[in-house]
Write a protein that holds these residues in place. Structure first.
Motif, PDB file in Angstrom:
ATOM      1  N   TRP A 168       0.833  -1.203   0.000  1.00 11.63           N
ATOM      2  CA  TRP A 168       0.000   0.000   0.000  1.00 11.63           C
ATOM      3  C   TRP A 168       0.870   1.258   0.000  1.00 11.63           C
ATOM      4  O   TRP A 168       0.625   2.188  -0.773  1.00 11.63           O
ATOM      5  CB  TRP A 168      -0.945  -0.003   1.208  1.00 11.63           C
ATOM      6  CG  TRP A 168      -1.808   1.211   1.247  1.00 11.63           C
ATOM      7  CD1 TRP A 168      -2.939   1.443   0.527  1.00 11.63           C
ATOM      8  CD2 TRP A 168      -1.585   2.390   2.023  1.00 11.63           C
ATOM      9  NE1 TRP A 168      -3.442   2.696   0.821  1.00 11.63           N
ATOM     10  CE2 TRP A 168      -2.623   3.292   1.745  1.00 11.63           C
ATOM     11  CE3 TRP A 168      -0.606   2.761   2.938  1.00 11.63           C
ATOM     12  CZ2 TRP A 168      -2.699   4.543   2.332  1.00 11.63           C
ATOM     13  CZ3 TRP A 168      -0.683   4.005   3.532  1.00 11.63           C
ATOM     14  CH2 TRP A 168      -1.725   4.877   3.222  1.00 11.63           C
ATOM     15  N   ILE A 169       1.919   1.283   0.834  1.00  9.50           N
ATOM     16  CA  ILE A 169       2.796   2.456   0.895  1.00  9.50           C
ATOM     17  C   ILE A 169       3.519   2.645  -0.429  1.00  9.50           C
ATOM     18  O   ILE A 169       3.636   3.770  -0.927  1.00  9.50           O
ATOM     19  CB  ILE A 169       3.791   2.331   2.062  1.00  9.50           C
ATOM     20  CG1 ILE A 169       3.055   2.518   3.394  1.00  9.50           C
ATOM     21  CG2 ILE A 169       4.911   3.352   1.931  1.00  9.50           C
ATOM     22  CD1 ILE A 169       3.915   2.274   4.612  1.00  9.50           C
ATOM     23  N   GLU A 198       1.210   4.263  -2.717  1.00 11.23           N
ATOM     24  CA  GLU A 198       1.029   5.671  -2.340  1.00 11.23           C
ATOM     25  C   GLU A 198       2.212   6.509  -2.801  1.00 11.23           C
ATOM     26  O   GLU A 198       2.042   7.660  -3.205  1.00 11.23           O
ATOM     27  CB  GLU A 198       0.850   5.813  -0.820  1.00 11.23           C
ATOM     28  CG  GLU A 198      -0.490   5.346  -0.308  1.00 11.23           C
ATOM     29  CD  GLU A 198      -1.646   6.172  -0.858  1.00 11.23           C
ATOM     30  OE1 GLU A 198      -1.646   7.400  -0.681  1.00 11.23           O
ATOM     31  OE2 GLU A 198      -2.553   5.575  -1.473  1.00 11.23           O
ATOM     32  N   LYS A 200       2.245   8.342  -6.111  1.00  9.75           N
ATOM     33  CA  LYS A 200       1.461   9.565  -6.261  1.00  9.75           C
ATOM     34  C   LYS A 200       2.298  10.775  -5.853  1.00  9.75           C
ATOM     35  O   LYS A 200       3.194  10.651  -5.021  1.00  9.75           O
ATOM     36  CB  LYS A 200       0.216   9.516  -5.360  1.00  9.75           C
ATOM     37  CG  LYS A 200      -0.694   8.341  -5.601  1.00  9.75           C
ATOM     38  CD  LYS A 200      -1.797   8.326  -4.557  1.00  9.75           C
ATOM     39  CE  LYS A 200      -2.685   7.105  -4.692  1.00  9.75           C
ATOM     40  NZ  LYS A 200      -3.670   7.025  -3.606  1.00  9.75           N
ATOM     41  N   LEU A 219       3.117  13.552  -3.563  1.00  7.51           N
ATOM     42  CA  LEU A 219       2.817  13.791  -2.155  1.00  7.51           C
ATOM     43  C   LEU A 219       3.689  14.926  -1.642  1.00  7.51           C
ATOM     44  O   LEU A 219       4.775  15.154  -2.177  1.00  7.51           O
ATOM     45  CB  LEU A 219       3.128  12.542  -1.327  1.00  7.51           C
ATOM     46  CG  LEU A 219       2.393  11.258  -1.639  1.00  7.51           C
ATOM     47  CD1 LEU A 219       3.052  10.082  -0.932  1.00  7.51           C
ATOM     48  CD2 LEU A 219       0.943  11.385  -1.216  1.00  7.51           C
ATOM     49  N   TYR A 253       6.290   8.017   4.732  1.00  9.33           N
ATOM     50  CA  TYR A 253       5.971   6.720   4.125  1.00  9.33           C
ATOM     51  C   TYR A 253       7.240   5.909   3.861  1.00  9.33           C
ATOM     52  O   TYR A 253       7.264   4.699   4.059  1.00  9.33           O
ATOM     53  CB  TYR A 253       5.220   6.911   2.813  1.00  9.33           C
ATOM     54  CG  TYR A 253       3.749   7.202   2.938  1.00  9.33           C
ATOM     55  CD1 TYR A 253       2.994   6.745   4.013  1.00  9.33           C
ATOM     56  CD2 TYR A 253       3.088   7.927   1.960  1.00  9.33           C
ATOM     57  CE1 TYR A 253       1.639   6.999   4.114  1.00  9.33           C
ATOM     58  CE2 TYR A 253       1.726   8.186   2.045  1.00  9.33           C
ATOM     59  CZ  TYR A 253       1.008   7.718   3.125  1.00  9.33           C
ATOM     60  OH  TYR A 253      -0.331   7.968   3.217  1.00  9.33           O
TER      61      TYR A 253
END
Length: 176
Positions: free
Chosen positions: A91-92, A95, A98, A100, A108
């Motif tokens: 999941w990280i 993420e 993206k 950020l 993260y």
């Protein structure tokens, strides 16, 4: 036409951005692996070496999670924590693809490196090697390692980043 070839494309900039955060996670992972291997190779299990009046270098194992949570679970917790660590890591990693804020991406990255460090320990050894023991007046903080430091720093940075973003949004609404 030559100018277009010399200028980095947007996808290349995005990949470089992603690579930076993954390299930080990788650095945390490698530092964790190296320190745990050193402790495991150089210190017998259970040894404690006083370094200062408040810090010992120890060789201990944790079959549970933070603060030895579920350490006496009978063995099933090893696989549970491995699955959780890899699920969170996937999941990280998604993420981090993206755009950020830098503080959030760094948070993260640290959590990713730490989660993978402890997951690999569980996979390879069946437990996590801990070796940093801080104490004061006979009270010892639970021993921990580089992966734990990365996770805690990442989580603290995540909270700080979230609070800062919430504060920025609040200021924007006040100025409207």
């Amino acid at each position: 036409m030559t100018d277009k070839l010399l200028q980095p494309s947007v996808p290349n900039q995005v990949r470089a951005y992603q690579r930076r955060w993954l390299m930080i996670a990788f650095a945390a992972l490698v530092l964790d692996i190296i320190t745990k291997a050193g402790v495991s190779a150089l210190m017998p299990y259970g040894q404690s070496v006083p370094m200062t009046g408040f810090f010992n270098l120890v060789h201990t194992w944790n079959t549970g999670a933070a603060f030895s949570f579920l350490a006496d679970g009978g063995g099933w917790q090893r696989y549970f924590f491995i699955v959780i660590a890899f699920a969170v890591s996937v999941w990280i990693a998604l993420e981090l693809r993206k755009p950020l804020p830098a503080s959030q991406a760094l948070a993260y990255s640290l959590i990713l490196g730490g989660a993978l460090g402890n997951a690999f320990d569980r996979l390879l050894r069946g437990h996590v090697v801990d070796y940093l023991d801080f104490h004061l007046g006979g009270w010892h903080w639970p021993a921990f390692n580089v992966a734990d430091i990365a996770i805690v720093c990442g989580a603290a940075l995540m909270v700080f980043s979230s609070l800062r973003q919430a504060n920025d949004v609040s200021k924007e609404k006040t100025n409207e």
